[in-house]
Scaffold this active site. Structure first.
Site, PDB file in Angstrom:
ATOM      1  N   LYS A 190      31.588  55.845 -48.914  1.00 37.94           N
ATOM      2  CA  LYS A 190      30.949  54.677 -49.540  1.00 37.94           C
ATOM      3  C   LYS A 190      30.889  54.923 -51.039  1.00 37.94           C
ATOM      4  CE  LYS A 190      26.234  53.078 -49.578  1.00 37.94           C
ATOM      5  NZ  LYS A 190      25.117  52.485 -48.831  1.00 37.94           N
TER       6      LYS A 190
HETATM    7  C1  5RP Z   1      21.648  55.230 -51.186  1.00 37.09           C
HETATM    8  C2  5RP Z   1      22.330  54.454 -50.131  1.00 37.09           C
HETATM    9  C3  5RP Z   1      21.774  53.166 -49.733  1.00 37.09           C
HETATM   10  O1  5RP Z   1      22.245  52.790 -48.482  1.00 37.09           O
HETATM   11  C4  5RP Z   1      22.168  52.241 -50.791  1.00 37.09           C
HETATM   12  O2  5RP Z   1      21.178  52.211 -51.731  1.00 37.09           O
HETATM   13  C5  5RP Z   1      22.736  50.906 -50.322  1.00 37.09           C
HETATM   14  O3  5RP Z   1      22.073  49.841 -50.666  1.00 37.09           O
HETATM   15  P1  5RP Z   1      22.246  48.938 -51.953  1.00 37.09           P
HETATM   16  O4  5RP Z   1      23.311  47.924 -51.591  1.00 37.09           O
HETATM   17  O5  5RP Z   1      20.901  48.336 -52.114  1.00 37.09           O
HETATM   18  O6  5RP Z   1      22.672  49.795 -53.104  1.00 37.09           O
HETATM   19  O7  5RP Z   1      23.330  54.860 -49.642  1.00 37.09           O
HETATM   20  O8  5RP Z   1      22.631  55.766 -51.990  1.00 37.09           O
END
Ligand code: 5RP
Length: 240
Positions: A151
């Site tokens: 991610k």
């Molecule tokens: C922290 C994460 C969270 O899932 C992340 O914050 C995802 O949410 P947003 O779209 O609000 O950033 O992985 O790093």
């Protein structure tokens, strides 16, 4: 993927104070939920059939150095909770870079024994430049060391070079709340430029209409809907 794991380091984030009231109605529109075991056990009913990406790294709060994480969930609990993947934060360039990378490689090793993949989440420190060079470096390191998917954040300039140089699927991270059309445009571009999907949190649950926004994001990701068409859908559902 709908991300609601923010509480693991920042407590009751705006929009996540009542996951039972505000988030459960959205779940039907998501393929996957990203959350912590505490929320999964205490709030998510067993009738929910969406796949679960479990946050397994943790141990720090916003009051301290965030990169100082450990693995905070035993593998047996991930199996017991029937998760489809385990998410580990990786802080490339961060103070505890090495420790966070080793957290990830340990989960890859342990998870592989049980057929459960590991999602590496590239966390960017406050002082780091969010550019293509950084994200190519961070995602490629995670992939080389065994992450099954990664991610990472969208960037306007060169995101396609990040997806092209990473041999495993990339999921776009949402980030801070944007105006709805901008968030839909970001998701659209990410998918067009090689992301396999999106994992969005604040841009959904902090929207004026979270239910409309998650359906609009779904249209972009699953139906290749343009941001403008998806925004029309958002407006229609919001006004229903
Ligand atoms: C922290 C994460 C969270 O899932 C992340 O914050 C995802 O949410 P947003 O779209 O609000 O950033 O992985 O790093």
């Amino acid at each position: 993927m709908l991300a609601v794991d923010h509480g693991y380091f920042q407590g009751p984030t705006t929009g996540l104070e009542r996951i039972d009231i505000n988030i459960l109605p959205l779940v039907q529109h998501a393929d996957t939920l990203m959350l912590t075991r505490g929320i999964l056990r205490s709030i998510v009913p067993s009738s929910v059939s969406q796949s679960i990406v479990l946050r397994v790294s943790g141990g720090t709060s916003i009051l301290k150095e965030l990169s100082n994480e450990e693995i905070a969930v035993d593998m047996e609990d991930s199996i017991r909770l029937n998760v489809c993947a385990m998410a580990v934060q990786v802080f490339i360039g961060g103070e505890y870079e090495r420790q966070s990378i080793i957290n990830m490689t340990k989960m890859v090793d342990i998870g592989t024994r049980y057929g459960i993949p590991t999602l590496a989440v590239t966390a960017v420190g406050k002082d780091m430049t969010r550019d293509a060079r950084y994200f190519r470096l961070a995602t490629r390191i995670c992939a080389e060391l065994g992450a099954h998917y990664i991610k990472t954040y969208y960037i306007e300039d060169g995101f396609e070079t990040v997806t092209a140089s990473c041999p495993v699927p990339i999921v776009m991270a949402g980030g801070k709340k944007l105006p709805e059309l901008d968030a839909l445009t970001m998701a659209y571009r990410a998918v067009q430029e090689g992301a396999s999907g999106v994992d969005m949190g604040r841009n959904i649950f902090q929207s004026e209409s979270p239910a409309a926004m998650i359906q609009a994001v779904k249209a972009v990701v699953h139906d290749n809907e343009t941001p403008e068409k998806a925004f029309e859908l958002y407006t229609t559902v919001k006004n229903e």
